[in-house]
Structure formats: C-alpha cells, structure tokens
Scaffold this motif. Structure first.
Motif, PDB file in Angstrom:
ATOM      1  N   ALA A 138       0.816  -1.216   0.000  1.00 29.65           N
ATOM      2  CA  ALA A 138       0.000   0.000   0.000  1.00 29.65           C
ATOM      3  C   ALA A 138       0.848   1.264   0.000  1.00 29.65           C
ATOM      4  CB  ALA A 138      -0.943  -0.002   1.192  1.00 29.65           C
ATOM      5  N   VAL A 139       2.100   1.149   0.441  1.00 25.13           N
ATOM      6  CA  VAL A 139       3.011   2.302   0.400  1.00 25.13           C
ATOM      7  C   VAL A 139       3.094   2.863  -1.016  1.00 25.13           C
ATOM      8  CG1 VAL A 139       5.433   2.979   0.629  1.00 25.13           C
ATOM      9  CG2 VAL A 139       4.383   1.543   2.370  1.00 25.13           C
ATOM     10  N   LEU A 140       2.983   1.982  -2.003  1.00 28.29           N
ATOM     11  CA  LEU A 140       3.133   2.405  -3.393  1.00 28.29           C
ATOM     12  C   LEU A 140       1.976   3.262  -3.882  1.00 28.29           C
ATOM     13  CD1 LEU A 140       4.487  -0.949  -4.891  1.00 28.29           C
ATOM     14  CD2 LEU A 140       5.782   1.027  -4.056  1.00 28.29           C
ATOM     15  N   GLU A 141       0.903   3.322  -3.092  1.00 28.73           N
ATOM     16  CA  GLU A 141      -0.216   4.182  -3.472  1.00 28.73           C
ATOM     17  C   GLU A 141       0.143   5.656  -3.346  1.00 28.73           C
ATOM     18  OE1 GLU A 141      -3.320   2.703  -0.919  1.00 28.73           O
ATOM     19  OE2 GLU A 141      -4.087   1.409  -2.529  1.00 28.73           O
ATOM     20  N   GLN A 142       1.268   5.955  -2.707  1.00 28.93           N
ATOM     21  CA  GLN A 142       1.699   7.344  -2.573  1.00 28.93           C
ATOM     22  C   GLN A 142       2.282   7.898  -3.872  1.00 28.93           C
ATOM     23  OE1 GLN A 142       4.227   8.054   0.862  1.00 28.93           O
ATOM     24  NE2 GLN A 142       3.223   6.444   2.020  1.00 28.93           N
ATOM     25  N   LEU A 143       2.608   7.012  -4.803  1.00 26.73           N
ATOM     26  CA  LEU A 143       3.187   7.478  -6.070  1.00 26.73           C
ATOM     27  C   LEU A 143       2.424   6.864  -7.232  1.00 26.73           C
ATOM     28  CD1 LEU A 143       4.762   4.653  -6.676  1.00 26.73           C
ATOM     29  CD2 LEU A 143       6.658   5.723  -5.480  1.00 26.73           C
ATOM     30  N   ASN A 144       2.825   7.194  -8.440  1.00 26.49           N
ATOM     31  CA  ASN A 144       2.254   6.554  -9.622  1.00 26.49           C
ATOM     32  C   ASN A 144       2.904   5.181  -9.781  1.00 26.49           C
ATOM     33  OD1 ASN A 144       1.368   9.275 -10.017  1.00 26.49           O
ATOM     34  ND2 ASN A 144       1.219   8.886 -12.226  1.00 26.49           N
ATOM     35  N   PHE A 145       2.139   4.135  -9.554  1.00 25.03           N
ATOM     36  CA  PHE A 145       2.654   2.777  -9.666  1.00 25.03           C
ATOM     37  C   PHE A 145       1.931   2.059 -10.794  1.00 25.03           C
ATOM     38  CE2 PHE A 145       2.377  -1.737  -7.970  1.00 25.03           C
ATOM     39  CZ  PHE A 145       3.602  -2.102  -8.506  1.00 25.03           C
ATOM     40  N   THR A 146       2.702   1.556 -11.756  1.00 24.74           N
ATOM     41  CA  THR A 146       2.135   0.854 -12.907  1.00 24.74           C
ATOM     42  C   THR A 146       2.851  -0.469 -13.105  1.00 24.74           C
ATOM     43  OG1 THR A 146       1.672   2.969 -14.017  1.00 24.74           O
ATOM     44  CG2 THR A 146       1.673   0.985 -15.391  1.00 24.74           C
ATOM     45  N   SER A 147       2.085  -1.525 -13.305  1.00 19.61           N
ATOM     46  CA  SER A 147       2.644  -2.827 -13.653  1.00 19.61           C
ATOM     47  C   SER A 147       2.236  -3.165 -15.077  1.00 19.61           C
ATOM     48  CB  SER A 147       2.143  -3.911 -12.694  1.00 19.61           C
ATOM     49  OG  SER A 147       2.612  -5.192 -13.100  1.00 19.61           O
ATOM     50  N   ILE A 148       3.222  -3.316 -15.948  1.00 16.12           N
ATOM     51  CA  ILE A 148       2.985  -3.670 -17.346  1.00 16.12           C
ATOM     52  C   ILE A 148       3.319  -5.144 -17.518  1.00 16.12           C
ATOM     53  CG2 ILE A 148       3.630  -3.183 -19.743  1.00 16.12           C
ATOM     54  CD1 ILE A 148       4.474  -0.361 -18.806  1.00 16.12           C
ATOM     55  N   TRP A 149       2.413  -5.913 -18.095  1.00 16.21           N
ATOM     56  CA  TRP A 149       2.636  -7.351 -18.193  1.00 16.21           C
ATOM     57  C   TRP A 149       1.965  -7.934 -19.430  1.00 16.21           C
ATOM     58  CZ3 TRP A 149      -1.289 -11.213 -17.176  1.00 16.21           C
ATOM     59  CH2 TRP A 149      -2.548 -10.672 -16.916  1.00 16.21           C
ATOM     60  N   THR A 150       2.332  -9.157 -19.746  1.00 13.11           N
ATOM     61  CA  THR A 150       1.726  -9.872 -20.861  1.00 13.11           C
ATOM     62  C   THR A 150       1.252 -11.240 -20.384  1.00 13.11           C
ATOM     63  OG1 THR A 150       2.109 -10.897 -23.033  1.00 13.11           O
ATOM     64  CG2 THR A 150       4.017 -10.684 -21.585  1.00 13.11           C
ATOM     65  N   PRO A 151       0.077 -11.668 -20.802  1.00  8.14           N
ATOM     66  CA  PRO A 151      -0.406 -12.998 -20.427  1.00  8.14           C
ATOM     67  C   PRO A 151       0.335 -14.108 -21.153  1.00  8.14           C
ATOM     68  CG  PRO A 151      -1.942 -11.963 -21.940  1.00  8.14           C
ATOM     69  CD  PRO A 151      -0.913 -10.922 -21.598  1.00  8.14           C
ATOM     70  N   LEU A 152       1.197 -13.745 -22.096  1.00 13.73           N
ATOM     71  CA  LEU A 152       1.914 -14.723 -22.913  1.00 13.73           C
ATOM     72  C   LEU A 152       3.318 -14.998 -22.396  1.00 13.73           C
ATOM     73  CD1 LEU A 152       0.842 -13.192 -26.351  1.00 13.73           C
ATOM     74  CD2 LEU A 152      -0.300 -15.001 -25.060  1.00 13.73           C
ATOM     75  N   ASP A 153       3.660 -14.429 -21.246  1.00 14.12           N
ATOM     76  CA  ASP A 153       5.011 -14.530 -20.697  1.00 14.12           C
ATOM     77  C   ASP A 153       5.302 -15.966 -20.248  1.00 14.12           C
ATOM     78  OD1 ASP A 153       7.469 -14.053 -19.365  1.00 14.12           O
ATOM     79  OD2 ASP A 153       6.804 -12.038 -18.823  1.00 14.12           O
ATOM     80  N   ILE A 174       2.556  -9.153 -25.969  1.00 16.87           N
ATOM     81  CA  ILE A 174       3.914  -9.402 -26.460  1.00 16.87           C
ATOM     82  C   ILE A 174       4.271 -10.853 -26.162  1.00 16.87           C
ATOM     83  CG2 ILE A 174       6.348  -8.827 -26.107  1.00 16.87           C
ATOM     84  CD1 ILE A 174       5.549  -5.941 -25.799  1.00 16.87           C
ATOM     85  N   LEU A 175       4.901 -11.522 -27.117  1.00 15.35           N
ATOM     86  CA  LEU A 175       5.106 -12.965 -27.036  1.00 15.35           C
ATOM     87  C   LEU A 175       6.273 -13.393 -26.167  1.00 15.35           C
ATOM     88  CD1 LEU A 175       4.504 -13.939 -30.793  1.00 15.35           C
ATOM     89  CD2 LEU A 175       2.943 -14.279 -28.860  1.00 15.35           C
ATOM     90  N   THR A 176       7.262 -12.541 -25.973  1.00 14.81           N
ATOM     91  CA  THR A 176       8.457 -12.958 -25.251  1.00 14.81           C
ATOM     92  C   THR A 176       8.707 -12.063 -24.030  1.00 14.81           C
ATOM     93  OG1 THR A 176       9.980 -11.562 -26.529  1.00 14.81           O
ATOM     94  CG2 THR A 176       9.502 -13.773 -27.399  1.00 14.81           C
ATOM     95  N   HIS A 177       9.405 -12.626 -23.067  1.00 16.32           N
ATOM     96  CA  HIS A 177       9.731 -11.883 -21.853  1.00 16.32           C
ATOM     97  C   HIS A 177      10.609 -10.675 -22.167  1.00 16.32           C
ATOM     98  CE1 HIS A 177      10.171 -11.459 -17.538  1.00 16.32           C
ATOM     99  NE2 HIS A 177      11.487 -11.526 -17.617  1.00 16.32           N
ATOM    100  N   THR A 178      11.691 -10.910 -22.884  1.00 18.38           N
ATOM    101  CA  THR A 178      12.602  -9.815 -23.228  1.00 18.38           C
ATOM    102  C   THR A 178      11.927  -8.767 -24.099  1.00 18.38           C
ATOM    103  OG1 THR A 178      14.493 -11.311 -23.094  1.00 18.38           O
ATOM    104  CG2 THR A 178      14.812  -9.249 -24.308  1.00 18.38           C
ATOM    105  N   GLY A 179      11.009  -9.219 -24.942  1.00 16.25           N
ATOM    106  CA  GLY A 179      10.306  -8.292 -25.827  1.00 16.25           C
ATOM    107  C   GLY A 179       9.537  -7.224 -25.090  1.00 16.25           C
ATOM    108  N   MET A 180       9.271  -7.439 -23.821  1.00 16.47           N
ATOM    109  CA  MET A 180       8.541  -6.447 -23.034  1.00 16.47           C
ATOM    110  C   MET A 180       9.284  -5.124 -22.935  1.00 16.47           C
ATOM    111  SD  MET A 180       5.599  -7.647 -22.149  1.00 16.47           S
ATOM    112  CE  MET A 180       5.063  -6.682 -20.737  1.00 16.47           C
ATOM    113  N   VAL A 181      10.609  -5.152 -23.091  1.00 15.14           N
ATOM    114  CA  VAL A 181      11.380  -3.895 -23.041  1.00 15.14           C
ATOM    115  C   VAL A 181      12.093  -3.589 -24.354  1.00 15.14           C
ATOM    116  CG1 VAL A 181      11.675  -3.777 -20.544  1.00 15.14           C
ATOM    117  CG2 VAL A 181      13.285  -5.125 -21.905  1.00 15.14           C
ATOM    118  N   THR A 182      11.906  -4.445 -25.364  1.00 10.43           N
ATOM    119  CA  THR A 182      12.554  -4.193 -26.657  1.00 10.43           C
ATOM    120  C   THR A 182      11.548  -3.992 -27.789  1.00 10.43           C
ATOM    121  OG1 THR A 182      12.749  -6.574 -27.122  1.00 10.43           O
ATOM    122  CG2 THR A 182      14.614  -5.498 -26.014  1.00 10.43           C
ATOM    123  N   HIS A 183      10.349  -4.539 -27.641  1.00 12.85           N
ATOM    124  CA  HIS A 183       9.317  -4.412 -28.667  1.00 12.85           C
ATOM    125  C   HIS A 183       8.708  -3.007 -28.599  1.00 12.85           C
ATOM    126  CE1 HIS A 183       5.516  -5.062 -30.823  1.00 12.85           C
ATOM    127  NE2 HIS A 183       6.050  -6.187 -31.297  1.00 12.85           N
TER     128      HIS A 183
END
Length: 207
Positions: A138-153, A174-183
């Motif tokens: 809940a501490v993270l509610e003090q800032l902008n907290f975003t989780s970006i994810w893919t169901p295909l990981d 996104i189809l690959t784990h690494t692709g989450m930061v390269t695609h």
C-alpha cells in the motif's frame, strides 16, 4: 528548498541481463526529453539476494542524481522487484515519482525453481521475501505505480503474477519476456506510463 519534479528516469534490468537490454527504450526516452540513467547489477545473477541489489540502486542514486531531484524508476522483471525494495525499504519513496514494473514477478514465478541462487529463491511463489514486501504494498499508493505485463510470458509463471492489487495494471500482447522492453509496444507502454500526470497524493507529498 522543495524537491524538483524532473524528467529523469532510472532503468533497472532483470536477472542475468545488463543495462544494454534497455538500449532501444533508452534511445526512445532520450528523444522524448528524458535524462536516462541505468546501472549494471553486480552480480547480475542475484546470487547474494535482492537486498544488496537494491542497496546498489540507493548508492547509484546518491552518487549520480542531484540530492534535491525526484525521478522515475522503470524495473524489468527482477529489476521491478529490486525497485520496489528500494522504494519500500530503503527510502526511495522520498525520491521516486513513478514506479513502473515490466513483467515483474510480484507474486513469484515458478521459473525461479530452476535456480538455487538466493535471488531466485526470493522470487519463488510464497517466498518470505515477497510475502513481507507485499504486506506493505500500500506504500506504493503514494506514487504513480504501474505494472505492465503480458499474459503470454513464459518466464513469469503464472503470467498474472505480474498483476497487482493496487496501482495501474497494463496488459499488452507481447510474445516474449525480453520483448517487453525491446518491442515497440512495450517501449510505448512505458513511455505512456511515464507521461501520466502525478497522483494528487504524490503532488501533496512533494510539496
């Protein structure tokens, strides 16, 4: 003197990676006017656990970012958990405006059972490390907290371990784990999260 709201972003890589995994993302953010920082965790395999890596983040911030400036953090995979530890346990809540995790195992991943290194053990489902960290999420509610994810990981198992009960969850195909930061889709998702206005709570906290 009050802290300054800046377009500075710190990128934290994942298990076994180096900061070069962010080359495409860093170039894009640079074009958007961000000052981009990154570091290589030592050791990258987290054999001594995640806490020492978070301490490396705290030391890097102290040495490279002006003491009065606020900044954003983007953590990929393990880097998202390390970023959370820095924010929740090492005083990062005082400095971080936005925390964006990308394909991070907030509730653990079964793939962590393939290694007996301490950092991997800490990222297993129901590990004491994650349980304790999630107890005060809940501490993270003090800032902008975003989780970006893919169901295909296929690295974060189950993939919905990246889904969090607070903050904003962004699902992208996104189809690959690494692709989450390269695609391009992953890079744009991060850029969009970084561009979101700060929560009113955070603005009041920064005054």
């Amino acid at each position: 003197m009050p802290p300054q709201l800046e377009k500075s972003v710190l990128l934290l890589h994942g298990l076994g990676d180096t900061q070069t995994i962010f080359d495409r993302m860093a170039a894009h953010l640079d074009q958007q006017g961000y000052t981009v920082f990154s570091l290589d965790f030592q050791p990258a395999n987290a054999s001594f656990g995640l806490e020492p890596l978070a301490e490396q983040v705290a030391e890097f911030v102290s040495n490279h970012l002006p003491a009065n400036d606020l900044f954003d953090v983007v953590g990929f995979s393990m880097g998202g958990i390390v970023g959370r530890y820095y924010v929740q346990r090492l005083g990062g809540i005082q400095r971080v405006q936005r925390l964006i995790t990308v394909a991070s195992p907030h509730r653990g991943t079964l793939s962590a059972y393939t290694s007996s290194r301490l950092g991997s053990v800490q990222m297993r489902p129901n590990s004491s490390f994650l349980q304790e960290l999630n107890e005060d999420m809940a501490v993270l509610e003090q800032l902008n907290f975003t989780s970006i994810w893919t169901p295909l990981d296929l690295m974060i198992l189950p993939a919905h371990s990246s889904h969090t009960p607070i903050g904003k969850n962004v699902q992208i195909p996104i189809l690959t784990h690494t692709g989450m930061v390269t695609h391009p889709l992953g890079i744009q998702a991060v850029a969009t999260a970084l561009a979101e206005p700060l929560r009113q709570e955070r603005l009041l906290f920064c005054e």
